[in-house]
Design a protein around this motif. Structure first.
Motif, PDB file in Angstrom:
ATOM      1  N   UNK A   1      12.076  24.118   6.588  1.00 25.69           N
ATOM      2  CA  UNK A   1      12.960  23.424   5.653  1.00 25.69           C
ATOM      3  C   UNK A   1      14.387  23.671   6.143  1.00 25.69           C
ATOM      4  N   UNK A   2      14.710  23.084   7.300  1.00 22.64           N
ATOM      5  CA  UNK A   2      15.854  23.562   8.081  1.00 22.64           C
ATOM      6  C   UNK A   2      16.860  22.454   8.406  1.00 22.64           C
ATOM      7  N   UNK A   3      16.954  21.442   7.550  1.00 24.37           N
ATOM      8  CA  UNK A   3      17.845  20.321   7.858  1.00 24.37           C
ATOM      9  C   UNK A   3      19.314  20.619   7.599  1.00 24.37           C
ATOM     10  N   UNK A   4      19.613  21.726   6.961  1.00 21.08           N
ATOM     11  CA  UNK A   4      21.003  22.074   6.640  1.00 21.08           C
ATOM     12  C   UNK A   4      21.468  23.237   7.498  1.00 21.08           C
ATOM     13  N   UNK A   5      22.605  23.071   8.133  1.00 22.74           N
ATOM     14  CA  UNK A   5      23.143  24.144   8.963  1.00 22.74           C
ATOM     15  C   UNK A   5      23.574  25.358   8.161  1.00 22.74           C
ATOM     16  N   UNK A   6      23.961  25.198   6.889  1.00 15.07           N
ATOM     17  CA  UNK A   6      24.453  26.308   6.079  1.00 15.07           C
ATOM     18  C   UNK A   6      23.343  27.040   5.330  1.00 15.07           C
ATOM     19  N   UNK A   7      22.091  26.650   5.541  1.00 17.18           N
ATOM     20  CA  UNK A   7      20.993  27.279   4.802  1.00 17.18           C
ATOM     21  C   UNK A   7      20.884  28.762   5.182  1.00 17.18           C
ATOM     22  N   UNK A   8      20.275  29.535   4.280  1.00 17.45           N
ATOM     23  CA  UNK A   8      19.947  30.932   4.583  1.00 17.45           C
ATOM     24  C   UNK A   8      18.447  31.169   4.500  1.00 17.45           C
ATOM     25  N   UNK A   9      17.669  30.108   4.340  1.00 18.15           N
ATOM     26  CA  UNK A   9      16.209  30.209   4.321  1.00 18.15           C
ATOM     27  C   UNK A   9      15.657  29.340   5.441  1.00 18.15           C
ATOM     28  N   UNK A  10      14.377  29.517   5.760  1.00 15.65           N
ATOM     29  CA  UNK A  10      13.729  28.714   6.797  1.00 15.65           C
ATOM     30  C   UNK A  10      12.546  27.913   6.279  1.00 15.65           C
ATOM     31  N   UNK A  11      11.845  28.422   5.269  1.00 20.10           N
ATOM     32  CA  UNK A  11      10.630  27.766   4.766  1.00 20.10           C
ATOM     33  C   UNK A  11      10.877  27.137   3.395  1.00 20.10           C
ATOM     34  N   UNK A  12      10.171  26.024   3.128  1.00 21.22           N
ATOM     35  CA  UNK A  12      10.182  25.430   1.791  1.00 21.22           C
ATOM     36  C   UNK A  12       9.411  26.331   0.838  1.00 21.22           C
ATOM     37  N   UNK A  13       9.980  26.533  -0.343  1.00 18.99           N
ATOM     38  CA  UNK A  13       9.376  27.454  -1.300  1.00 18.99           C
ATOM     39  C   UNK A  13       8.746  26.747  -2.491  1.00 18.99           C
ATOM     40  N   UNK A  14       8.810  25.413  -2.530  1.00 19.23           N
ATOM     41  CA  UNK A  14       8.213  24.679  -3.633  1.00 19.23           C
ATOM     42  C   UNK A  14       8.294  23.182  -3.395  1.00 19.23           C
ATOM     43  N   UNK A  15       7.643  22.412  -4.273  1.00 24.73           N
ATOM     44  CA  UNK A  15       7.624  20.953  -4.192  1.00 24.73           C
ATOM     45  C   UNK A  15       8.261  20.397  -5.460  1.00 24.73           C
ATOM     46  N   UNK A  16       9.324  19.630  -5.299  1.00 28.23           N
ATOM     47  CA  UNK A  16       9.965  18.975  -6.436  1.00 28.23           C
ATOM     48  C   UNK A  16       9.182  17.734  -6.838  1.00 28.23           C
ATOM     49  N   UNK A  17       9.044  16.786  -5.903  1.00 33.69           N
ATOM     50  CA  UNK A  17       8.288  15.554  -6.113  1.00 33.69           C
ATOM     51  C   UNK A  17       7.528  15.239  -4.835  1.00 33.69           C
TER      52      UNK A  17
ATOM     53  N   UNK B   1       0.835  -1.190   0.000  1.00 29.51           N
ATOM     54  CA  UNK B   1       0.000   0.000   0.000  1.00 29.51           C
ATOM     55  C   UNK B   1       0.868   1.239   0.000  1.00 29.51           C
ATOM     56  N   UNK B   2       0.307   2.326  -0.466  1.00 29.99           N
ATOM     57  CA  UNK B   2       1.057   3.587  -0.519  1.00 29.99           C
ATOM     58  C   UNK B   2       0.109   4.753  -0.277  1.00 29.99           C
ATOM     59  N   UNK B   3       0.617   5.785   0.383  1.00 28.16           N
ATOM     60  CA  UNK B   3      -0.143   7.006   0.606  1.00 28.16           C
ATOM     61  C   UNK B   3       0.785   8.205   0.464  1.00 28.16           C
ATOM     62  N   UNK B   4       0.214   9.313   0.029  1.00 32.58           N
ATOM     63  CA  UNK B   4       0.978  10.544  -0.131  1.00 32.58           C
ATOM     64  C   UNK B   4       1.182  11.209   1.231  1.00 32.58           C
ATOM     65  N   UNK B   5       2.399  11.712   1.476  1.00 31.84           N
ATOM     66  CA  UNK B   5       2.685  12.431   2.722  1.00 31.84           C
ATOM     67  C   UNK B   5       3.465  13.717   2.436  1.00 31.84           C
ATOM     68  N   UNK B   6       3.160  14.319   1.289  1.00 30.12           N
ATOM     69  CA  UNK B   6       3.841  15.544   0.906  1.00 30.12           C
ATOM     70  C   UNK B   6       3.450  16.686   1.844  1.00 30.12           C
ATOM     71  N   UNK B   7       4.419  17.403   2.382  1.00 36.14           N
ATOM     72  CA  UNK B   7       4.102  18.518   3.280  1.00 36.14           C
ATOM     73  C   UNK B   7       3.660  19.752   2.498  1.00 36.14           C
ATOM     74  N   UNK B   8       3.088  20.724   3.180  1.00 33.61           N
ATOM     75  CA  UNK B   8       2.669  21.949   2.496  1.00 33.61           C
ATOM     76  C   UNK B   8       3.860  22.862   2.218  1.00 33.61           C
ATOM     77  N   UNK B   9       3.736  23.660   1.189  1.00 29.67           N
ATOM     78  CA  UNK B   9       4.720  24.721   0.980  1.00 29.67           C
ATOM     79  C   UNK B   9       4.687  25.656   2.181  1.00 29.67           C
ATOM     80  N   UNK B  10       5.845  26.173   2.517  1.00 24.32           N
ATOM     81  CA  UNK B  10       5.920  27.075   3.658  1.00 24.32           C
ATOM     82  C   UNK B  10       6.311  26.399   4.945  1.00 24.32           C
ATOM     83  N   UNK B  11       6.344  25.050   4.936  1.00 24.80           N
ATOM     84  CA  UNK B  11       6.750  24.335   6.142  1.00 24.80           C
ATOM     85  C   UNK B  11       8.253  24.548   6.374  1.00 24.80           C
TER      86      UNK B  11
END
Length: 468
Positions: A21-37, A9-19
């Motif tokens: 997006x902070x897994x990288x210490x070198x990032x300069x942004x905080x929110x996701x700005x789009x969905x790739x896949x 079985x499979x279900x979609x678990x895509x988060x919303x834009x704006x959530x």
């Protein structure tokens, strides 16, 4: 012996834009700005008589061990599989949201964190829905397993001339290109599921990427499914010191290229496998412009593939990580610096520096608390045998040589060992790597130099026991 049954079985678990997006210490942004896949929750349920097991494949970075117990409990309630017979594994994409709102450099007040609690419940619901679908789809199956090679991974511990070790492609370093594939077909010959195991870090996309993405595992799964049909589940391997050839970029085409390449190698291997036992027989000559010799394959009787499951606790040695109070104080100071930063005035370099310092300090404080007042820690080794394949997982990030040594002289044709399973309790480097520096040794492991040997010994014992 009873027939082996399987359902997916499979279900979609895509988060919303704006959530967040902070897994990288070198990032300069905080929110996701789009969905790739889209991000997926996939569940494979297996049943043979009274023995049941489930494998959950999540397009996610990491989930702590306690929360994994809760999520495994959801699968157990939906399927009747015992909680300790549920394997919950993460692909380890670094391009999704965090699970926790505090710890490892994440802070609850960061932009986008307000969306994380609701997203956690969406993931839990997706796991439950996929588990229900898997149970409803149970049917008799045939299984084949095999090992192959894929040249995409390289070592990621890059030594610089000044002696510093950084995360980057070390083209001459140790790597493991082994590809594990388990193909599961139904009685009609249709591929129900393909399990692919491969060990390389999903950090094709890095700190400059602002999109939600499953990274290369998402493209890998889609490539295999396009070739064979059914569902593909990906089990990350010993990726602690491995990285894809293309990595640490913001180009969304790069994970597509890496995932497609691995997926094509996996699909080719899967197509060569024969889940049904057959014997080749010369049948007849057909007279044409040239006489044609026709061979056929007759199905022969064979015992059904064996399903076995075992979860066991093993003790791993830990090291003295340092003074807890001082490391916690430093973590708090760095976190306060991030909170006090005016991002409307700060430069990207200042934002990145504050974030990476907070992340490293938080990791050091976490491991100091983890190791305090003890010499060893118990972790779960989880093993599932499906026919001639043994799949072992642990809540760790093991280095590649560990997986190679576990496979050595295995009693069955395929033994896949991987981390990122049923929680996360840190990296396990090779003993010799403790003689050098680098992220994995300095900030990301609570373990002693002797831990790798203990892990190899215990995982080989589990593989041997499951092969009996």
């Amino acid at each position: 012996m009873n027939r082996l049954l399987a359902g997916v079985g499979r279900a979609d678990m895509t988060p919303p834009m704006g959530i967040a997006h902070v897994n990288w210490g070198a990032r300069t942004h905080d929110r996701a700005e789009g969905i790739d896949l889209a991000l997926w929750s996939s569940v494979l349920m297996l049943e043979q008589g009274a023995t049941r097991a489930a494998i959950v494949d999540l397009d996610f970075l990491l989930i702590d061990t306690d929360e994994c117990r809760r999520l495994r409990g959801i699968v157990a309630r939906e399927t009747g599989v015992a909680p300790d017979h549920v394997r919950l594994s993460f692909t380890h994409t670094h391009s999704g949201p965090p699970w926790a709102t505090e710890g490892f450099g994440t802070q609850a007040q960061l932009p986008g964190m307000e969306l994380v609690p609701a997203y956690r419940e969406k993931v839990a619901a997706a796991i439950g829905a996929a588990a229900r679908a898997a149970k409803a789809a149970l049917r008799p199956v045939h299984v084949a397993a095999g090992l192959g090679q894929c040249d995409i991974t390289v070592n990621r511990r890059l030594g610089l001339p000044d002696g510093r070790v950084v995360v980057g492609q070390n083209w001459e370093g140790y790597r493991d290109t082994t590809l594990s594939v388990v193909r599961i077909d139904d009685d009609a010959g249709a591929t129900l599921a393909t399990i692919v195991g491969y060990g390389t870090h999903p950090i094709v996309l890095a700190h400059e990427n602002r999109f939600i993405s499953p990274d290369y595992p998402g493209h890998l799964k889609r490539t295999v499914e396009a070739a064979l049909g059914g569902h593909c589940l990906f089990l990350q391997g010993c990726a602690g010191d491995q990285i894809p050839r293309e990595a640490l970029v913001a180009d969304l085409g790069a994970p597509r290229r890496m995932g497609t390449a691995i997926g094509l190698d996996a699909a080719r291997l899967a197509m060569e496998l024969r889940p049904r036992a057959t014997k080749r027989r010369f049948d007849r000559v057909v007279e044409s412009g040239a006489p044609l010799g026709i061979w056929v394959e007759d199905e022969i009787a064979a015992p059904p593939p064996v399903l076995a499951v075992e979860s066991r606790r093993v003790a791993l040695p830990v090291r003295n990580y340092g003074d807890v109070d001082s490391l916690v104080a430093e973590s708090d100071r760095c976190a306060e610096a991030v909170r006090g930063l005016d991002k409307s005035l700060a430069t990207p370099a200042e934002i990145g520096a504050a974030n990476f310092k907070a992340k490293r300090a938080a990791m050091s404080a976490h491991w100091a608390r983890f190791c305090a007042n003890r010499l060893e820690v118990g972790i779960e080794l989880h093993g599932i045998r499906i026919g001639d394949a043994v799949l072992i997982g642990a809540p760790l990030e093991p280095f590649a040589r560990i997986g190679v040594e576990i496979r050595a002289d295995a009693a069955l044709p395929l033994v896949h060992f991987g981390g990122y399973t049923n929680g996360w309790e840190g990296y396990v480097p090779n003993a010799e790597d403790f003689q050098s520096s680098g992220y994995e040794v300095e900030w990301a492991t609570p373990y002693a130099a002797t831990t790798a040997a203990v892990l190899v010994r215990e995982a080989r014992r589990l593989a041997t026991d499951l092969a009996r």
